[in-house]
Motif scaffolding. Sequence first.
Motif, short mmCIF file in Angstrom:
data_model
loop_
_atom_site.label_atom_id
_atom_site.label_comp_id
_atom_site.label_asym_id
_atom_site.label_seq_id
_atom_site.Cartn_x
_atom_site.Cartn_y
_atom_site.Cartn_z
N GLY A 69 0.82 -1.21 0.00
CA GLY A 69 0.00 0.00 0.00
C GLY A 69 0.85 1.25 0.00
O GLY A 69 1.81 1.37 0.77
N GLY A 70 0.49 2.21 -0.85
CA GLY A 70 1.19 3.47 -0.85
C GLY A 70 0.84 4.34 0.33
O GLY A 70 1.60 5.23 0.72
N SER A 71 -0.32 4.09 0.91
CA SER A 71 -0.78 4.82 2.09
C SER A 71 -1.76 3.93 2.83
O SER A 71 -2.23 2.91 2.29
CB SER A 71 -1.45 6.14 1.69
N GLY A 72 -2.08 4.30 4.06
CA GLY A 72 -3.05 3.53 4.82
C GLY A 72 -4.41 3.55 4.14
O GLY A 72 -4.85 4.58 3.64
N GLY A 73 -5.06 2.40 4.08
CA GLY A 73 -6.38 2.32 3.47
C GLY A 73 -6.38 2.32 1.96
O GLY A 73 -7.44 2.49 1.35
N ALA A 74 -5.23 2.10 1.34
CA ALA A 74 -5.18 2.10 -0.12
C ALA A 74 -5.85 0.88 -0.72
O ALA A 74 -6.20 0.88 -1.90
CB ALA A 74 -3.73 2.18 -0.59
N VAL B 90 -2.09 2.66 -4.95
CA VAL B 90 -2.18 4.08 -4.63
C VAL B 90 -3.60 4.57 -4.88
O VAL B 90 -4.15 4.34 -5.96
CB VAL B 90 -1.19 4.91 -5.49
N SER B 91 -4.19 5.22 -3.90
CA SER B 91 -5.48 5.85 -4.11
C SER B 91 -5.28 7.24 -4.73
O SER B 91 -4.16 7.76 -4.78
CB SER B 91 -6.26 5.94 -2.80
#
Length: 370
Positions: free
Chosen positions: A141-146, A275-276
């Motif tokens: 994940g590029g960020s949390g929750g992606a 990534v989102s």
Amino acid sequence: MTGTMAAERDTAAGGRRAGPLIVTEDAGLLDDLLRLCAAAGVHPEVYHSLPERRASWDAAPLILVGDDAAARCRGAARRSGVLLVGRDAGQENDPAVWRRAVEIGADCVLRLPDAEGWLVDRIADVAEGAGSRALTVGVIGGSGGAGASTLACALAVTAAREGRRTMLVDADPLGGGLDVLLGGEQAEGLRWPDFAASKGRVAAGALEESLPALRGLRLLSWDRGDAVAIAPEAMRSVLAAARRRGGVVVVDLPRRIDDAAAEALAHLDLALLMVSGGLRAVAGARRVASLAGMVVRDLRVVVRGPYAAGVDEEWIAGALGLPLAGEVPPEPGLSAALDAGEVPGESPRGPLGRFASAFWERALPAEAVS
């Protein structure tokens, strides 16, 4: 002592693969070789001298001839896979040893204990066969929750549904457990704590058979106990075994790159950075990409909308300096569906299922289906 009937009986009862043929009367050497065979997950046939049945010699996947038995094996049919093994360190350069090796057509001369690690690998390789290694894909994940864990599950579920031998490895100890996403937290089988102290070689077949079977795949995840640190050596052993089974291996990776995660990245053929579409998410993904990119050989980006104003998947890939592996369209109601027990990628017509099918179609040749 022949041991042939006992070895065949034990193999049938215990499910272990047939192992090498051992020829020796040296009790100490025999104990060492039996221990190495056990470490490789195989049962050998044991003889004091050249087997009377030529078929036993011809058909064995590997033949280990003790120094003491070399003279008794003269005249055996020449073949590859014959190793001359002894326990006297420092005699590798003894001309008499090499003369005995030539007389029996040995490929090489080994001395224990120095060659133990190499020999275990060789025994396991010939017993398991030399098939193609699994295509190993990691998701980070590029960020949390992606949605990295969701994508990893969808890729594995889709690969299994399409008939590929599939193993899903949950390498994120703080991710909540992929067994929960697959509805298998009560499934029987081993979890990461059982492998935390693994060193050296893990038998590939034994690994596969020991893990929970869910949705047509094998899953290595976490239990509900306290956090357990996975040593890099354990990660290396487990992933190497998973790859030897062929098919595909999907690894769900943590965003924090510790030593174990770095070891996992080094085993990947391809990593997908999820990534989102928000600007903060892209900024966070850049940091993850810089760390992962120092280890993984092939890092690509997967983008999931919705997007911030003026942003699309091409812009994000360009901003990260990574090739674009694809876009997962927004899926309204996905969170609610997962909370209700729906498995990611279970529907081949959903956005995740369609993305995963298209990904495997590009990544794998048709003959990879097994």
